[in-house]
Design a protein around this motif. Structure first.
Motif, PDB file in Angstrom:
ATOM      1  N   SER A 199       0.820  -1.202   0.000  1.00 26.52           N
ATOM      2  CA  SER A 199       0.000   0.000   0.000  1.00 26.52           C
ATOM      3  C   SER A 199       0.857   1.256   0.000  1.00 26.52           C
ATOM      4  O   SER A 199       1.784   1.379   0.799  1.00 26.52           O
ATOM      5  N   CYS A 200       0.517   2.194  -0.830  1.00 26.24           N
ATOM      6  CA  CYS A 200       1.276   3.444  -0.903  1.00 26.24           C
ATOM      7  C   CYS A 200       1.057   4.318   0.329  1.00 26.24           C
ATOM      8  O   CYS A 200       1.774   5.291   0.522  1.00 26.24           O
ATOM      9  N   TRP A 201       0.074   3.986   1.153  1.00 26.84           N
ATOM     10  CA  TRP A 201      -0.184   4.744   2.373  1.00 26.84           C
ATOM     11  C   TRP A 201       0.676   4.263   3.544  1.00 26.84           C
ATOM     12  O   TRP A 201       0.708   4.908   4.583  1.00 26.84           O
ATOM     13  N   GLU A 202       1.367   3.135   3.361  1.00 27.33           N
ATOM     14  CA  GLU A 202       2.082   2.518   4.469  1.00 27.33           C
ATOM     15  C   GLU A 202       3.545   2.958   4.525  1.00 27.33           C
ATOM     16  O   GLU A 202       4.270   2.875   3.531  1.00 27.33           O
ATOM     17  N   VAL A 203       3.979   3.375   5.710  1.00 27.17           N
ATOM     18  CA  VAL A 203       5.369   3.791   5.927  1.00 27.17           C
ATOM     19  C   VAL A 203       6.336   2.690   5.525  1.00 27.17           C
ATOM     20  O   VAL A 203       7.362   2.948   4.882  1.00 27.17           O
ATOM     21  N   ALA A 204       6.003   1.460   5.877  1.00 25.88           N
ATOM     22  CA  ALA A 204       6.920   0.337   5.644  1.00 25.88           C
ATOM     23  C   ALA A 204       7.127   0.041   4.165  1.00 25.88           C
ATOM     24  O   ALA A 204       8.026  -0.722   3.808  1.00 25.88           O
ATOM     25  N   ASN A 205       6.303   0.637   3.312  1.00 30.38           N
ATOM     26  CA  ASN A 205       6.393   0.376   1.882  1.00 30.38           C
ATOM     27  C   ASN A 205       7.523   1.148   1.210  1.00 30.38           C
ATOM     28  O   ASN A 205       7.816   0.914   0.049  1.00 30.38           O
ATOM     29  N   TYR A 206       8.163   2.077   1.911  1.00 26.80           N
ATOM     30  CA  TYR A 206       9.141   2.969   1.291  1.00 26.80           C
ATOM     31  C   TYR A 206      10.555   2.698   1.793  1.00 26.80           C
ATOM     32  O   TYR A 206      10.796   2.523   2.982  1.00 26.80           O
ATOM     33  N   LYS A 207      11.469   2.734   0.848  1.00 24.07           N
ATOM     34  CA  LYS A 207      12.866   2.436   1.173  1.00 24.07           C
ATOM     35  C   LYS A 207      13.679   3.699   1.440  1.00 24.07           C
ATOM     36  O   LYS A 207      14.625   3.669   2.225  1.00 24.07           O
ATOM     37  N   TYR A 208      13.319   4.799   0.801  1.00 25.52           N
ATOM     38  CA  TYR A 208      14.131   6.014   0.895  1.00 25.52           C
ATOM     39  C   TYR A 208      13.307   7.179   1.435  1.00 25.52           C
ATOM     40  O   TYR A 208      12.195   7.435   0.957  1.00 25.52           O
ATOM     41  N   TRP A 209      13.922   7.898   2.369  1.00 25.19           N
ATOM     42  CA  TRP A 209      13.257   9.003   3.043  1.00 25.19           C
ATOM     43  C   TRP A 209      14.154  10.229   3.090  1.00 25.19           C
ATOM     44  O   TRP A 209      15.380  10.111   3.181  1.00 25.19           O
ATOM     45  N   GLY A 210      13.509  11.388   3.050  1.00 28.56           N
ATOM     46  CA  GLY A 210      14.232  12.616   3.302  1.00 28.56           C
ATOM     47  C   GLY A 210      14.401  12.854   4.789  1.00 28.56           C
ATOM     48  O   GLY A 210      13.906  12.080   5.617  1.00 28.56           O
TER      49      GLY A 210
END
Length: 124
Positions: A104-115
């Motif tokens: 889900s694109c709403w889920e924090v865990a779905n993303y690998k790279y953050w600012g």
């Protein structure tokens, strides 16, 4: 190494406007979603606005719908969040995220790279 850089935070009075920008070294084509999250003090990080790469259409969390506008520049891998009608409850640290996987694109865990995050404060 992928870099994600946010800019544009600040302090405004209720009803004011701010524009946040996010530039990523990861091509938008390599991430199904690119998203702005925010985290208020003592609360979980939540998705605010999602840009879906394939459709180019943004999705918004209900409380910001009609007040925030998300746009992209695929040539520059830049995501811009225009925020108007700001409310005190919009206060928080805003993070840009990319490198999503198939969840889900709403889920924090779905993303690998953050600012690193940029602070938005709405207060009178």
């Amino acid at each position: 190494q992928v870099e994600v850089v946010e800019s544009g935070g600040g302090a405004v009075q209720p009803g004011g406007s701010l524009t946040l920008s996010c530039e990523s070294s990861l091509s938008m084509a390599d991430s199904p979603c690119m998203t702005w999250f925010r985290q208020a003090p003592g609360k979980d990080r939540e998705g605010v606005a999602i840009m879906v790469y394939l459709t180019g259409k943004p999705l918004y969390r209900a409380p910001v719908r009609g007040r925030f506008v998300l746009t992209r520049d695929t040539a520059k891998n830049t995501l811009t969040l225009q925020m108007t009608g700001l409310k005190p409850e919009d206060t928080g640290t805003y993070y840009c995220a990319t490198g999503s996987s198939g969840g889900s694109c709403w889920e924090v865990a779905n993303y690998k790279y953050w600012g690193q995050g940029t602070q938005v404060t709405v207060s009178s």
